[in-house]
Scaffold this motif. Structure first.
Motif, PDB file in Angstrom:
ATOM      1  N   TRP A  86      11.793  -7.966   0.435  1.00 53.05           N
ATOM      2  CA  TRP A  86      12.063  -7.072   0.601  1.00 53.05           C
ATOM      3  C   TRP A  86      11.132  -5.420   0.903  1.00 53.05           C
ATOM      4  O   TRP A  86      10.192  -5.404   0.136  1.00 53.05           O
ATOM      5  N   HIS A  87      11.278  -4.476   1.737  1.00 46.91           N
ATOM      6  CA  HIS A  87      10.918  -3.603   2.557  1.00 46.91           C
ATOM      7  C   HIS A  87      11.289  -2.826   1.962  1.00 46.91           C
ATOM      8  O   HIS A  87      12.470  -2.463   2.439  1.00 46.91           O
ATOM      9  N   GLY A  88      10.870  -2.119   1.001  1.00 41.72           N
ATOM     10  CA  GLY A  88      11.598  -0.469   0.607  1.00 41.72           C
ATOM     11  C   GLY A  88      11.397   0.236  -0.537  1.00 41.72           C
ATOM     12  O   GLY A  88      10.547  -0.308  -1.439  1.00 41.72           O
ATOM     13  N   ARG A  89      12.670   1.161  -0.585  1.00 47.24           N
ATOM     14  CA  ARG A  89      11.830   1.884  -1.557  1.00 47.24           C
ATOM     15  C   ARG A  89      13.025   1.810  -3.534  1.00 47.24           C
ATOM     16  O   ARG A  89      12.657   2.018  -4.412  1.00 47.24           O
ATOM     17  N   ASP A  90      14.073   0.871  -3.418  1.00 41.15           N
ATOM     18  CA  ASP A  90      14.342   0.410  -3.827  1.00 41.15           C
ATOM     19  C   ASP A  90      13.133  -0.079  -5.222  1.00 41.15           C
ATOM     20  O   ASP A  90      12.302  -1.620  -4.532  1.00 41.15           O
ATOM     21  N   THR A  91      13.242   0.120  -6.348  1.00 39.59           N
ATOM     22  CA  THR A  91      12.063  -1.137  -7.294  1.00 39.59           C
ATOM     23  C   THR A  91      12.643  -2.283  -8.635  1.00 39.59           C
ATOM     24  O   THR A  91      11.822  -2.366  -8.973  1.00 39.59           O
ATOM     25  N   ARG A  92      13.480  -1.854  -8.307  1.00 40.84           N
ATOM     26  CA  ARG A  92      14.251  -3.075  -9.223  1.00 40.84           C
ATOM     27  C   ARG A  92      13.981  -4.140  -8.707  1.00 40.84           C
ATOM     28  O   ARG A  92      14.556  -4.768  -7.294  1.00 40.84           O
ATOM     29  N   ARG A  93      14.227  -4.826  -9.187  1.00 40.37           N
ATOM     30  CA  ARG A  93      13.487  -6.606  -9.269  1.00 40.37           C
ATOM     31  C   ARG A  93      14.432  -7.666  -9.461  1.00 40.37           C
ATOM     32  O   ARG A  93      15.572  -7.342 -10.033  1.00 40.37           O
ATOM     33  N   ALA A  94      14.208  -8.189  -7.445  1.00 41.26           N
ATOM     34  CA  ALA A  94      15.966  -9.316  -8.333  1.00 41.26           C
ATOM     35  C   ALA A  94      15.174 -10.292  -8.204  1.00 41.26           C
ATOM     36  O   ALA A  94      14.015 -10.878  -8.688  1.00 41.26           O
ATOM     37  N   GLY A  95      16.226 -10.984  -9.088  1.00 47.27           N
ATOM     38  CA  GLY A  95      16.325 -12.554  -9.037  1.00 47.27           C
ATOM     39  C   GLY A  95      15.099 -13.359  -9.079  1.00 47.27           C
ATOM     40  O   GLY A  95      14.958 -13.678  -7.444  1.00 47.27           O
ATOM     41  N   GLY A  96      14.202 -13.946  -9.553  1.00 42.50           N
ATOM     42  CA  GLY A  96      13.676 -14.767  -8.793  1.00 42.50           C
ATOM     43  C   GLY A  96      12.060 -13.686  -8.729  1.00 42.50           C
ATOM     44  O   GLY A  96      12.020 -12.786  -8.070  1.00 42.50           O
ATOM     45  N   PRO A  97      11.228 -14.546  -8.421  1.00 40.39           N
ATOM     46  CA  PRO A  97       9.756 -13.914  -7.601  1.00 40.39           C
ATOM     47  C   PRO A  97       9.788 -13.557  -6.508  1.00 40.39           C
ATOM     48  O   PRO A  97      10.286 -14.892  -5.501  1.00 40.39           O
ATOM     49  N   MET A  98       9.538 -12.447  -6.075  1.00 41.03           N
ATOM     50  CA  MET A  98       9.689 -11.988  -4.056  1.00 41.03           C
ATOM     51  C   MET A  98       8.698 -11.074  -3.932  1.00 41.03           C
ATOM     52  O   MET A  98       8.115 -10.356  -4.744  1.00 41.03           O
ATOM     53  N   LEU A  99       8.444 -11.270  -2.876  1.00 39.11           N
ATOM     54  CA  LEU A  99       7.224  -9.629  -2.396  1.00 39.11           C
ATOM     55  C   LEU A  99       8.285  -8.749  -2.010  1.00 39.11           C
ATOM     56  O   LEU A  99       8.913  -8.640  -1.682  1.00 39.11           O
ATOM     57  N   SER A 101       7.066  -5.315  -0.465  1.00 39.14           N
ATOM     58  CA  SER A 101       6.481  -3.594   0.418  1.00 39.14           C
ATOM     59  C   SER A 101       7.085  -2.347   0.137  1.00 39.14           C
ATOM     60  O   SER A 101       8.689  -2.783   0.458  1.00 39.14           O
ATOM     61  N   MET A 102       6.264  -1.118   0.797  1.00 37.75           N
ATOM     62  CA  MET A 102       6.915  -0.080   1.306  1.00 37.75           C
ATOM     63  C   MET A 102       5.782   0.613   1.910  1.00 37.75           C
ATOM     64  O   MET A 102       5.100   0.007   2.161  1.00 37.75           O
ATOM     65  N   ALA A 103       6.592   1.452   2.673  1.00 36.39           N
ATOM     66  CA  ALA A 103       6.258   2.118   3.635  1.00 36.39           C
ATOM     67  C   ALA A 103       5.557   3.586   3.177  1.00 36.39           C
ATOM     68  O   ALA A 103       6.163   3.847   2.144  1.00 36.39           O
ATOM     69  N   ALA A 104       3.938   4.323   3.478  1.00 34.65           N
ATOM     70  CA  ALA A 104       3.352   5.387   3.154  1.00 34.65           C
ATOM     71  C   ALA A 104       3.447   6.078   4.339  1.00 34.65           C
ATOM     72  O   ALA A 104       2.224   5.747   4.809  1.00 34.65           O
ATOM     73  N   HIS A 105       3.036   7.464   4.401  1.00 27.69           N
ATOM     74  CA  HIS A 105       2.988   7.823   5.532  1.00 27.69           C
ATOM     75  C   HIS A 105       2.150   9.066   4.869  1.00 27.69           C
ATOM     76  O   HIS A 105       1.794  10.338   5.588  1.00 27.69           O
ATOM     77  N   ASP A 106       2.105   9.586   3.470  1.00 28.23           N
ATOM     78  CA  ASP A 106       1.545  10.304   3.229  1.00 28.23           C
ATOM     79  C   ASP A 106       0.889  10.135   1.585  1.00 28.23           C
ATOM     80  O   ASP A 106       1.259   8.945   1.032  1.00 28.23           O
ATOM     81  N   ASP A 119       3.754  -4.443  -3.420  1.00 31.89           N
ATOM     82  CA  ASP A 119       2.903  -6.121  -3.413  1.00 31.89           C
ATOM     83  C   ASP A 119       1.908  -5.400  -2.345  1.00 31.89           C
ATOM     84  O   ASP A 119       0.205  -5.605  -2.387  1.00 31.89           O
ATOM     85  N   MET A 120       2.667  -4.560  -1.147  1.00 32.87           N
ATOM     86  CA  MET A 120       1.760  -4.023  -1.105  1.00 32.87           C
ATOM     87  C   MET A 120       2.628  -2.963   0.139  1.00 32.87           C
ATOM     88  O   MET A 120       3.166  -2.237   0.092  1.00 32.87           O
ATOM     89  N   VAL A 121       1.828  -2.401   1.056  1.00 35.23           N
ATOM     90  CA  VAL A 121       2.063  -1.109   1.280  1.00 35.23           C
ATOM     91  C   VAL A 121       1.904  -0.537   3.268  1.00 35.23           C
ATOM     92  O   VAL A 121       0.740  -1.269   3.041  1.00 35.23           O
ATOM     93  N   PHE A 122       2.437  -0.380   3.410  1.00 33.29           N
ATOM     94  CA  PHE A 122       2.591  -0.010   5.792  1.00 33.29           C
ATOM     95  C   PHE A 122       2.007   0.801   5.002  1.00 33.29           C
ATOM     96  O   PHE A 122       2.879   2.061   5.156  1.00 33.29           O
TER      97      PHE A 122
END
Length: 189
Positions: A86-99, A101-106, A119-122
């Motif tokens: 998933w991509h977004g600010r939600d930091t709760r881990r879902a079931g199973g290993p998932m990637l 990402s989050m966006a950063a503008h500053d 795991d990575m930042v746009f």
């Protein structure tokens, strides 16, 4: 991040956008390099059933081409929709290993991505972009400073095109993401 993603994190990412017709989006997904690219499915303003149907169409092509597919939103929905992450600010881990990402503008958002163990930042927008007309861009110097603070893989977003790939390594980006740069100007609605 799963071992599969850690070894081969895609360096090319297609960001979906409602400005792109569905057929043009699916054609762009089909043109992504097999096994070496990813998609961040956003379509934030698309109604629920239509969003899910388009996601499923994108997911089908992504699976055939061995592409990584992230769903913008929360981890639990991404897991339920069988996305790779998933991509977004939600930091709760879902079931199973998932990637994740989050966006950063500053700098504040870069630190939030670190605290949220993304795991990575746009990092965006590197350059002026049609998806955010009139928004200030970071430029190379500010982008480089943010990339150094990230402490995790950074993908450049915002006005990035394939011809920028060589320059991106020098400013701290491990890859890049685009809408227009991967869909093509004539496919934009």
């Amino acid at each position: 991040m799963t071992r599969r993603h850690r070894k081969k994190l895609p360096t090319i990412w297609l960001m979906t956008d409602e400005r792109v017709a569905d057929a043009a989006l699916l054609a762009a997904v089909a043109r992504l390099p097999k096994g070496r690219a990813g998609i961040v499915f956003r379509h934030y303003r698309t109604e629920g059933k239509a969003r899910r149907a388009l996601f499923e169409a994108v997911r089908q092509v992504a699976r055939q081409r061995r592409l990584v597919l992230l769903l913008a939103g929360d981890g639990r929905t991404a897991a339920a929709w069988r996305a790779d992450g998933w991509h977004g600010r939600d930091t709760r881990r879902a079931g199973g290993p998932m990637l994740h990402s989050m966006a950063a503008h500053d700098a504040r958002e870069v630190m939030a991505a670190r605290r949220g163990r993304a795991d990575m930042v746009f990092v965006s927008p590197l350059f002026p972009t049609r998806s955010h007309p009139g928004a200030a861009s970071l430029g190379r110097v500010r982008f480089t400073a943010l990339a150094r603070q990230a402490d995790r893989p950074v993908m450049a977003l915002g006005g990035v095109k394939p011809q920028h790939q060589r320059m991106l390594r020098g400013i701290g980006a491990e890859g890049w993401a685009a809408i227009d740069g991967l869909v093509g100007g004539n496919a934009i609605v």
